[in-house]
Design an enzyme around this catalytic site. Structure first.
Site, mmCIF file in Angstrom:
data_model
loop_
_atom_site.group_PDB
_atom_site.id
_atom_site.type_symbol
_atom_site.label_atom_id
_atom_site.label_comp_id
_atom_site.label_asym_id
_atom_site.label_seq_id
_atom_site.Cartn_x
_atom_site.Cartn_y
_atom_site.Cartn_z
ATOM 1 N N ASP A 78 0.836 -1.205 0.000
ATOM 2 C CA ASP A 78 0.000 0.000 0.000
ATOM 3 C C ASP A 78 0.874 1.259 0.000
ATOM 4 O OD1 ASP A 78 -2.165 -1.672 0.224
ATOM 5 O OD2 ASP A 78 -2.321 -1.458 2.404
HETATM 6 N N1 URA Z 1 -1.373 -6.011 3.738
HETATM 7 C C1 URA Z 1 -1.824 -4.756 3.813
HETATM 8 O O1 URA Z 1 -2.835 -4.480 4.436
HETATM 9 N N2 URA Z 1 -1.127 -3.787 3.194
HETATM 10 C C2 URA Z 1 0.023 -4.019 2.531
HETATM 11 O O2 URA Z 1 0.626 -3.079 1.996
HETATM 12 C C3 URA Z 1 0.480 -5.331 2.457
HETATM 13 C C4 URA Z 1 -0.245 -6.324 3.064
#
Ligand code: URA
Length: 241
Positions: free
Chosen positions: A104
């Protein structure tokens, strides 16, 4: 046989248009003879191809371990934010590398980038269940029964429960301001959208910071934020298993 401009671009010498300029500037030779046209064909297995007098070896696939900082998107292009590609120089980007999976915008940590399509497919295939370990800071104490719940699989609003995951609740510590800090490490074996955040939400906690520490046999080690390094031959071989 392959076109000389494609070959040189694949080797990371530059983009196709940069390579054209090098040809015009008489900086490319094949077996000692100057190259005059970008469409000229070469035998990459036999010919001695030189750029500015230095022999070039062909590296079809390249593999980079990157420490993604928060604030950049895991994409090749974005109209709003910086992307992970902005941390790589043009000669590496010219090799057509792409991120393997996604983190993310606000997640930090280990990200693999490669132009090896078959390996990317292997690592992302749901059948392979490559383990990924995350360090998370939470807004409140993680309930102890979350360990058992994550082991059994939790409902995060998808058709299926999550696959068994390993949760280690870390000791409560204090941040710089002396405020209590709740943290945990979670290893998951799939890669659903916002999976870690949604799993913690399922047990009543909000993730306030997230960092990926490892993916399969690869670990972030002491790579600083925003830095990258090439994988070693052993690391590449381990990923292919
Ligand atoms: N899980 C998440 O919630 N965000 C990420 O960036 C990776 C795994």
């Amino acid at each position: 046989m392959i076109r000389i401009d494609k070959y040189l671009a694949d080797c990371g010498i530059g983009t196709r248009s940069e390579v054209k300029k090098y040809i015009k500037a008489k900086q490319i030779t094949v077996n000692g003879a100057l190259v005059s046209k970008p469409e000229e064909k070469v035998d990459e297995t036999k010919d001695d191809i030189c750029f500015k007098g230095h022999s070039i070896t062909y590296e079809k696939y390249v593999y980079y371990l990157f420490h993604k900082p928060a604030g950049c998107v895991t994409a090749k292009q974005d109209n709003v934010h910086q992307t992970v590609m902005d941390y790589f120089p043009e000669d590496i980007r010219a090799k057509d590398i792409a991120p393997v999976g996604r983190l993310d915008l606000d997640t930090e940590g280990l990200l693999l980038l490669t132009n090896d399509g078959p390996l990317t497919h292997h690592l992302l295939s749901p059948a392979h269940h490559i383990p990924k370990t995350y360090y998370a800071i939470l807004d409140k104490e993680v309930p102890e029964d979350a360990v058992e719940k994550f082991k059994d699989g939790v409902d995060i609003g998808d058709d299926k429960l999550t696959l068994p995951a390993e949760l280690v609740i870390l000791m409560v510590s204090k941040d710089e301001a002396g405020k209590k800090m709740y943290s945990a490490e979670l290893t998951i074996h799939e890669g659903r959208f916002h999976q870690v955040k949604r799993m913690f939400e399922a047990v009543g906690c909000t993730v306030t910071y997230l960092k990926r520490l490892s993916m399969g046999s690869l670990t972030l080690g002491n790579l600083s934020k925003g830095e990258y390094r090439k994988l070693t031959a052993d690391e590449i071989a381990a990923l292919q298993k």
